[in-house]
Scaffold this active site. Structure first.
Site, PDB file in Angstrom:
ATOM      1  CG  ASP A  39      -1.931  -1.156   1.138  1.00  0.00           C
ATOM      2  OD1 ASP A  39      -2.204  -1.643   0.025  1.00  0.00           O
ATOM      3  OD2 ASP A  39      -2.434  -1.571   2.200  1.00  0.00           O
ATOM      4  CE  LYS A  61      -3.960  -6.404   0.416  1.00  0.00           C
ATOM      5  NZ  LYS A  61      -4.481  -5.011   0.273  1.00  0.00           N
ATOM      6  CB  THR A  62      -1.293  -3.639  -6.403  1.00  0.00           C
ATOM      7  OG1 THR A  62      -2.284  -4.252  -7.259  1.00  0.00           O
ATOM      8  CG2 THR A  62       0.040  -4.312  -6.633  1.00  0.00           C
ATOM      9  CE  LYS A  94     -11.199  -4.380   0.426  1.00  0.00           C
ATOM     10  NZ  LYS A  94      -9.781  -4.013   0.168  1.00  0.00           N
ATOM     11  CG  ASP A  97     -21.679  -0.755  -9.806  1.00  0.00           C
ATOM     12  OD1 ASP A  97     -22.886  -0.974 -10.073  1.00  0.00           O
ATOM     13  OD2 ASP A  97     -21.206   0.384  -9.677  1.00  0.00           O
ATOM     14  CB  THR A 101     -20.838  -1.252 -13.628  1.00  0.00           C
ATOM     15  OG1 THR A 101     -22.044  -0.593 -14.018  1.00  0.00           O
ATOM     16  CG2 THR A 101     -19.846  -0.215 -13.124  1.00  0.00           C
ATOM     17  CB  SER A 152      -8.901  -7.149   9.156  1.00  0.00           C
ATOM     18  OG  SER A 152      -8.462  -6.177   8.220  1.00  0.00           O
ATOM     19  CD  GLN A 211     -11.498  -5.592  15.214  1.00  0.00           C
ATOM     20  OE1 GLN A 211     -12.085  -6.292  14.395  1.00  0.00           O
ATOM     21  NE2 GLN A 211     -11.937  -5.427  16.455  1.00  0.00           N
ATOM     22  CE1 TYR A 212      -2.549  -4.477  11.034  1.00  0.00           C
ATOM     23  CE2 TYR A 212      -2.711  -3.056  12.960  1.00  0.00           C
ATOM     24  CZ  TYR A 212      -2.486  -3.225  11.609  1.00  0.00           C
ATOM     25  OH  TYR A 212      -2.207  -2.126  10.835  1.00  0.00           O
ATOM     26  N   GLY A 230       0.929  -6.013   5.598  1.00  0.00           N
ATOM     27  CA  GLY A 230       1.283  -4.735   4.996  1.00  0.00           C
ATOM     28  C   GLY A 230       2.204  -3.934   5.867  1.00  0.00           C
TER      29      GLY A 230
END
Length: 260
Positions: A39, A61-62, A94, A97, A101, A152, A211-212, A230
């Site tokens: 991130d 993960k991007t 994520k 729709d 779309t 999370s 929350q971890y 991350g």
């Protein structure tokens, strides 16, 4: 034998998706079940992380839409690094729709996600049309989709009924749906891959609801297969050393689960 005790190599034989089979095989061969959540907000930072961490992760993960200086050359280079270091690219888009779309969001626009991301994810709230739209683009490219069953963040609205409906939808699209973003394994079927975000060496949280949980809890108690880390890596004094620590701990927890 329970699915949780099967090895990644064994579980690959149950997969209905070519992408899931490849991911299980990669994890077995590289001996890693670590996904790095990259991130960052510049292309240079993203490529530096992919170059440095690539040998130790199974998934990068991007969030491509937070990159301030995005160009198509960035994702082209990411694909080269993924091939060089043998990891999957997971764009954490994520989608949420209607099918028509998301089809255009996936294939077109400035990001053209389907061209370079092995995996994307989607909310199931819109119903099965979202998977129909993603499948129309992703199937012909052997791409994969993760359905979001649990997050999370504190106070999320994903209850037991929502999780069950998410599993039901995944079963109807099992050639492209490879598993779930979740805090707990939803099913004992061995072909589903469970990825858990919000993993750190110490439990806790931040001031925005994150929350971890620990790798041990995610894998041994909750049935996760891949831990997504991350800030626990990126903000460490020595990010590479920390990534190796998470890789070793995550994979040792997986091996222990197989032997239990």
């Amino acid at each position: 034998m329970p699915a949780s005790r099967l090895s990644f190599k064994e579980r690959a034989t149950y997969c209905l998706s070519p992408a899931a089979k490849r991911l299980f095989t990669l994890m077995d061969e590289k001996k890693t079940n670590l996904a790095l959540s990259a991130d960052v907000t510049s292309g240079e930072e993203l490529l530096a992380l992919a170059t440095q961490m690539g040998p130790f992760i199974c998934v990068l993960k991007t969030h491509i839409d937070i990159i301030n200086d995005f160009t198509p050359a960035l994702t082209h280079r990411l694909r080269e690094l993924a091939q060089e270091h043998d990891f999957f690219i997971f764009e954490d888009r994520k989608f949420a729709d209607i099918g028509n779309t998301v089809k255009h969001q996936y294939a077109g626009g400035i990001y053209r996600i389907a061209e370079w991301a092995d995996i994307v994810n989607a909310h199931t709230l819109p119903g099965p049309s979202i998977m129909q739209g993603l499948a129309e683009i992703g199937r012909k490219k052997n791409r994969a989709v993760l359905l979001i069953a649990e997050l999370s963040s504190a106070g999320n609205l994903m209850n037991d009924d929502y999780r069950q409906e998410t599993l039901n939808m995944a079963e109807k699209f099992a050639d492209i749906a490879i598993g779930f973003i979740t805090q707990h394994a939803l099913s004992s079927d061995p072909h589903w891959i469970n990825l858990t975000p919000g993993v750190k060496l110490q439990e806790g949280g931040d001031n925005l609801g994150q929350q971890y949980i620990t790798p041990k809890k995610a894998i041994l108690e909750n049935g996760s297969d891949i831990i997504i880390v991350g800030r626990g890596i990126i903000e460490a004094k020595d990010p590479l050393a920390e990534a190796k620590k998470y890789r070793d701990l995550g994979f040792s927890c997986y091996l222990k689960r197989c032997q239990s």
